[in-house]
Design an enzyme around this catalytic site. Structure first.
Site, PDB file in Angstrom:
ATOM      1  N   SER A 250       0.524  -0.830   1.295  1.00  9.55           N
ATOM      2  CA  SER A 250       0.706  -1.994   1.945  1.00  9.55           C
ATOM      3  C   SER A 250       0.653  -1.807   3.311  1.00  9.55           C
ATOM      4  CB  SER A 250       1.987  -2.636   1.514  1.00  9.55           C
ATOM      5  OG  SER A 250       2.924  -1.783   2.114  1.00  9.55           O
ATOM      6  N   LYS A 251       0.708  -2.952   4.249  1.00  7.12           N
ATOM      7  CA  LYS A 251       0.724  -3.009   5.564  1.00  7.12           C
ATOM      8  C   LYS A 251       1.332  -1.682   6.388  1.00  7.12           C
ATOM      9  CE  LYS A 251      -1.974  -6.291   6.539  1.00  7.12           C
ATOM     10  NZ  LYS A 251      -3.241  -5.739   7.145  1.00  7.12           N
TER      11      LYS A 251
END
Ligand code: GLU
Length: 499
Positions: A250-251
């Site tokens: 994820s980010k």
């Protein structure tokens, strides 16, 4: 064989989804199958045409072209779910008529109260079945009175649903854990589990390959295939792509979208090669394989079921390899925007592109990403003796015995020299050596500093001719002005004379 990639256009294409697309593509290409692109845009609030366009662009950039899809058409279209609403409505009616589905009028408040009650009594929350018992007449009366029901699937009670997953083997769920899922929302839009079954069946998909986040949906879908009288396809659920901390990528882990990797200067063939090896191995020791070879070797049976960790170092290694393999003109075209962003290239003329292509041997091999190339040859565009002579590493070179003499001799020698190519540079360096008696590092470090303003950098045999080729470019070439070696040596010698 017919496979599909079915993204929801609600954001950028995540590399994990790109890997799903790739595995489908590899399978289709290795087996002479058809690769379908279907846009799952029934979530009207979150789906956008921009996102769809971005996903198509990213897939094309990766080289994962599709045989059927929203833009290219095909015999099983339309390929956007929002254009297939009539099909879902008609199959929903069919399921209702056959008693496999029913109208549900439960309010959100009611559903939430039921959910809380189940949680409180330690049961897994699922739809309580309240509206199952309504008769058709009761339903009709409530609809006529203005209520807007959803359509729910009547999941058979307490039966085992099994399917053979090509990655995980036999998977079995008991329907006791499955509440009756919504098939059609009150606004007429189909729910994912319903639309996906209708589409996969009507598009004659033979293999559904998707992320394992969908595995708990699959028993619902298998039951729907049965209720609709369709033969279910084969299923393969791919383990998710994880960050180094073993949580889904994820980010927080940095770049996650294909667009970001492109922005940062990875080549598509590097990303494709790298993504193919997450959770799958072509066998043997070879890892650097072109996509056609990957397709030839790909088999779902060889896909592992443990999660794959995204390893940015390995991707960088592959990118270095593919940068070396890339044709210079192509790499120059890819690099141009990064040179533009730095102001080093103002217009991308043919002359500018040719010049950039000649610079690549100085950078390729020592950078991980295309984005880093301009910095590697920054000395061409930024030459400032006053600033250089403030820097510690340069000062150190200048303090070495004989360094200043070398620079003075170089400046003097170049006054009468023309532009330097490699031979002319070697000849000039030879004369400076004769004059000063310095050789090796004691000769070349001061020369480097005087001509590039830096204490380190690419080989002088490459850097010096690049400087003078750049200095010879006409203004119309669109490259930022580059000062030639003669001017550089002169300016540098003047600057140190004043120190
Ligand atoms: N639209 C779904 C997703 O993006 C597709 C899942 C599937 O392949 O069935 O997750």
């Amino acid at each position: 064989m017919r496979v599909r990639f079915a993204p929801s256009p609600t954001g950028h294409l995540h590399v994990g989804n790109a890997r799903t697309a790739l595995f489908n593509w590899l399978l289709a290409h290795g087996k002479d199958g058809t690769f379908i692109l279907r846009i799952e845009d029934t979530d009207a609030e979150r789906s956008t045409r921009e996102s769809e366009a971005g996903i198509l662009e990213d897939l094309r950039w990766l080289g994962l072209e599709w045989d059927e899809g929203p833009d290219v058409g095909g015999l099983h279209g339309p390929y956007r779910q929002s254009e297939r609403l009539h099909l879902y409505a008609s199959y929903a009616n069919e399921l209702m008529a056959a008693g496999h589905a029913y109208h549900c009028f439960c309010s959100a408040t009611r559903l939430e109260a039921d959910r809380q009650a189940m949680l409180a009594s330690g049961r897994p929350p699922r739809y309580a079945g309240t509206c199952r018992a309504l008769t058709r007449d009761e339903s009709r009366a409530r609809i006529e009175a203005g209520e807007r029901p959803v359509v729910r699937f009547k999941v058979p009670e307490n039966v085992e649903v099994s399917f053979r997953d090509l990655v995980r083997g036999e998977v079995t769920f008991n329907t006791e854990v499955i509440g009756d899922p919504v098939l059609v929302r009150s606004d007429g839009r189909p729910a994912y589990n319903f639309a996906v079954v209708i589409d996969d069946a009507l598009m004659e998909v033979t293999h559904v390959i998707r992320g394992e986040d969908h595995i708990s949906n699959t028993p619902r879908q298998v039951l729907l295939y049965q209720a609709l009288g369709f033969a279910p396809p084969e299923f393969a659920h791919l383990s998710l792509v994880m960050g180094p901390d073993h949580t889904p990528l994820s980010k927080r882990h940095g770049a996650t979208s294909v667009a970001e990797f492109r922005e940062r200067g990875y080549l598509p063939e590097a990303l494709v090669n790298y993504l193919a090896l997450i959770g799958w191995s072509p066998g043997g020791d070879e890892e650097l394989l072109p996509v056609d070879e990957l397709a030839r070797r790909f088999a779902l049976e060889d896909v592992g079921h443990s999660a794959g960790v995204f390893d940015i170092e390995k991707l960088a290694w592959m990118n270095r390899h593919y940068m070396k393999e890339a044709a210079p003109a192509r790499l120059a075209a890819e690099a141009a925007r990064f040179f533009s962003a730095r102001g080093f290239v103002r217009r991308r003329t043919d002359a500018a592109m040719e010049y950039l292509a000649t610079l690549l041997p100085m950078a390729v091999g020592s950078v991980d990403r295309i984005e880093e190339i301009p910095d590697r040859v920054r000395f061409l565009f930024e030459f400032d003796p006053a600033a250089s002579t403030q820097r510690g590493d340069v000062i150190e070179v200048l303090h070495a015995p004989g360094a200043r003499e070398v620079i003075a001799a170089l400046a003097e020698d170049l006054e009468s020299a023309g532009r330097l190519d490699r031979e002319a540079f070697r000849a000039a360096a030879g004369r400076v050596r004769q004059k000063t008696g310095q050789k090796g590092r004691m000769l070349f470090h001061p020369i480097r500093v005087a001509l590039t303003g830096e204490a380190g950098g690419p080989e002088l045999d490459l850097a010096v001719p690049a400087i003078d080729r750049g200095a010879d470019l006409a203004a119309s070439a669109g490259v930022a002005q580059i000062r030639g070696c003669r001017e550089r040596a002169h300016a540098f010698a003047e600057t140190i004379a004043k120190l």
